[in-house]
Scaffold this motif. Structure first.
Motif, PDB file in Angstrom:
ATOM      1  N   SER A  73       0.834  -1.206   0.000  1.00  0.00           N
ATOM      2  CA  SER A  73       0.000   0.000   0.000  1.00  0.00           C
ATOM      3  C   SER A  73       0.867   1.254   0.000  1.00  0.00           C
ATOM      4  N   ALA A  74       1.922   1.238   0.805  1.00  0.00           N
ATOM      5  CA  ALA A  74       2.815   2.399   0.856  1.00  0.00           C
ATOM      6  C   ALA A  74       3.488   2.611  -0.499  1.00  0.00           C
ATOM      7  N   PHE A  75       3.925   1.541  -1.118  1.00  0.00           N
ATOM      8  CA  PHE A  75       4.568   1.653  -2.424  1.00  0.00           C
ATOM      9  C   PHE A  75       3.591   2.181  -3.460  1.00  0.00           C
ATOM     10  N   ASN A  76       2.366   1.634  -3.472  1.00  0.00           N
ATOM     11  CA  ASN A  76       1.359   2.093  -4.434  1.00  0.00           C
ATOM     12  C   ASN A  76       1.014   3.562  -4.196  1.00  0.00           C
ATOM     13  N   GLY A  77       0.939   3.950  -2.924  1.00  0.00           N
ATOM     14  CA  GLY A  77       0.666   5.353  -2.605  1.00  0.00           C
ATOM     15  C   GLY A  77       1.786   6.260  -3.111  1.00  0.00           C
ATOM     16  N   VAL A  79       3.791   5.659  -5.653  1.00  0.00           N
ATOM     17  CA  VAL A  79       3.698   5.708  -7.117  1.00  0.00           C
ATOM     18  C   VAL A  79       2.596   6.685  -7.527  1.00  0.00           C
ATOM     19  N   ARG A  80       1.437   6.620  -6.850  1.00  0.00           N
ATOM     20  CA  ARG A  80       0.338   7.551  -7.186  1.00  0.00           C
ATOM     21  C   ARG A  80       0.759   9.000  -6.957  1.00  0.00           C
ATOM     22  N   ALA A  81       1.455   9.269  -5.848  1.00  0.00           N
ATOM     23  CA  ALA A  81       1.898  10.640  -5.549  1.00  0.00           C
ATOM     24  C   ALA A  81       2.886  11.124  -6.609  1.00  0.00           C
ATOM     25  N   MET A  82       3.810  10.246  -7.038  1.00  0.00           N
ATOM     26  CA  MET A  82       4.785  10.657  -8.053  1.00  0.00           C
ATOM     27  C   MET A  82       4.084  10.933  -9.383  1.00  0.00           C
ATOM     28  N   LYS A  83       3.094  10.118  -9.734  1.00  0.00           N
ATOM     29  CA  LYS A  83       2.355  10.349 -10.972  1.00  0.00           C
ATOM     30  C   LYS A  83       1.593  11.666 -10.896  1.00  0.00           C
TER      31      LYS A  83
END
Length: 92
Positions: A73-77, A79-83
Protein backbone atom coordinates in the motif's frame (compact mmCIF):
# COMPACT_ATOMS: atom_id res chain seq x y z
CA UNK A 1 24.69 -99.84 -10.81
CA UNK A 2 27.48 -97.64 -12.02
CA UNK A 3 25.12 -95.20 -13.75
CA UNK A 4 23.15 -94.80 -10.51
CA UNK A 5 26.26 -93.89 -8.48
CA UNK A 6 27.40 -91.40 -11.13
CA UNK A 7 23.95 -89.79 -11.21
CA UNK A 8 23.83 -89.57 -7.40
CA UNK A 9 27.27 -87.92 -7.41
CA UNK A 10 26.09 -85.35 -9.99
CA UNK A 11 22.97 -84.62 -7.97
CA UNK A 12 24.98 -84.18 -4.76
CA UNK A 13 27.37 -81.83 -6.56
CA UNK A 14 24.44 -79.86 -8.03
CA UNK A 15 22.87 -79.67 -4.57
CA UNK A 16 26.07 -78.19 -3.13
CA UNK A 17 26.22 -75.61 -5.93
CA UNK A 18 22.57 -74.70 -5.36
CA UNK A 19 23.20 -74.36 -1.61
CA UNK A 20 26.04 -71.93 -2.33
CA UNK A 21 23.82 -69.93 -4.68
CA UNK A 22 21.01 -69.96 -2.11
CA UNK A 23 23.37 -68.59 0.57
CA UNK A 24 24.58 -65.87 -1.81
CA UNK A 25 20.97 -64.91 -2.62
CA UNK A 26 20.07 -64.76 1.08
CA UNK A 27 23.01 -62.41 1.72
CA UNK A 28 21.95 -60.25 -1.23
CA UNK A 29 18.35 -60.10 0.04
CA UNK A 30 19.52 -59.15 3.54
CA UNK A 31 21.77 -56.45 2.10
CA UNK A 32 18.94 -55.08 -0.04
CA UNK A 33 16.59 -55.11 2.95
CA UNK A 34 19.08 -53.09 5.04
CA UNK A 35 19.56 -50.65 2.17
CA UNK A 36 15.78 -50.30 1.71
CA UNK A 37 15.29 -49.66 5.44
CA UNK A 38 18.03 -47.02 5.39
CA UNK A 39 16.40 -45.30 2.40
CA UNK A 40 12.99 -45.40 4.10
CA UNK A 41 14.46 -43.91 7.29
CA UNK A 42 16.11 -41.12 5.29
CA UNK A 43 12.84 -40.49 3.44
CA UNK A 44 10.90 -40.23 6.71
CA UNK A 45 13.52 -37.88 8.13
CA UNK A 46 13.32 -35.69 5.02
CA UNK A 47 9.51 -35.64 5.16
CA UNK A 48 9.64 -34.63 8.83
CA UNK A 49 12.11 -31.84 8.03
CA UNK A 50 9.89 -30.60 5.18
CA UNK A 51 6.83 -30.66 7.42
CA UNK A 52 8.70 -28.72 10.13
CA UNK A 53 9.90 -26.20 7.56
CA UNK A 54 6.37 -25.71 6.22
CA UNK A 55 5.07 -25.28 9.77
CA UNK A 56 7.72 -22.62 10.46
CA UNK A 57 6.85 -20.85 7.21
CA UNK A 58 3.17 -20.83 8.14
CA UNK A 59 3.91 -19.61 11.67
CA UNK A 60 3.31 -15.89 11.88
CA UNK A 61 1.81 -15.90 8.41
CA UNK A 62 -0.90 -13.39 9.28
CA UNK A 63 1.59 -10.85 10.64
CA UNK A 64 3.83 -11.31 7.60
CA UNK A 65 0.84 -10.87 5.28
CA UNK A 66 -0.15 -7.63 7.04
CA UNK A 67 3.39 -6.31 6.60
CA UNK A 68 3.33 -7.19 2.91
CA UNK A 69 -0.05 -5.46 2.45
CA UNK A 70 1.13 -2.37 4.30
CA UNK A 71 4.36 -2.30 2.31
CA UNK A 72 2.47 -2.73 -0.94
CA UNK A 73 0.00 0.00 0.00
CA UNK A 74 2.82 2.40 0.86
CA UNK A 75 4.57 1.65 -2.42
CA UNK A 76 1.36 2.09 -4.43
CA UNK A 77 0.67 5.35 -2.61
CA UNK A 78 4.16 6.61 -3.43
CA UNK A 79 3.70 5.71 -7.12
CA UNK A 80 0.34 7.55 -7.19
CA UNK A 81 1.90 10.64 -5.55
CA UNK A 82 4.79 10.66 -8.05
CA UNK A 83 2.36 10.35 -10.97
CA UNK A 84 0.24 13.17 -9.56
CA UNK A 85 3.33 15.38 -9.21
CA UNK A 86 4.21 14.71 -12.83
CA UNK A 87 0.67 15.54 -13.95
CA UNK A 88 0.48 18.74 -11.88
CA UNK A 89 4.04 19.93 -12.51
CA UNK A 90 4.24 18.95 -16.14
CA UNK A 91 6.92 16.96 -17.77
CA UNK A 92 9.60 19.53 -17.33
Amino acid sequence: GEWGRGRVSELVSAGEILKGERDALLKLIQSMRREYEAVQAAKCTQEDEMRALKDRMMLGGAARNRMLVKGGSAFNGLVRAMKQDLVEGGAG
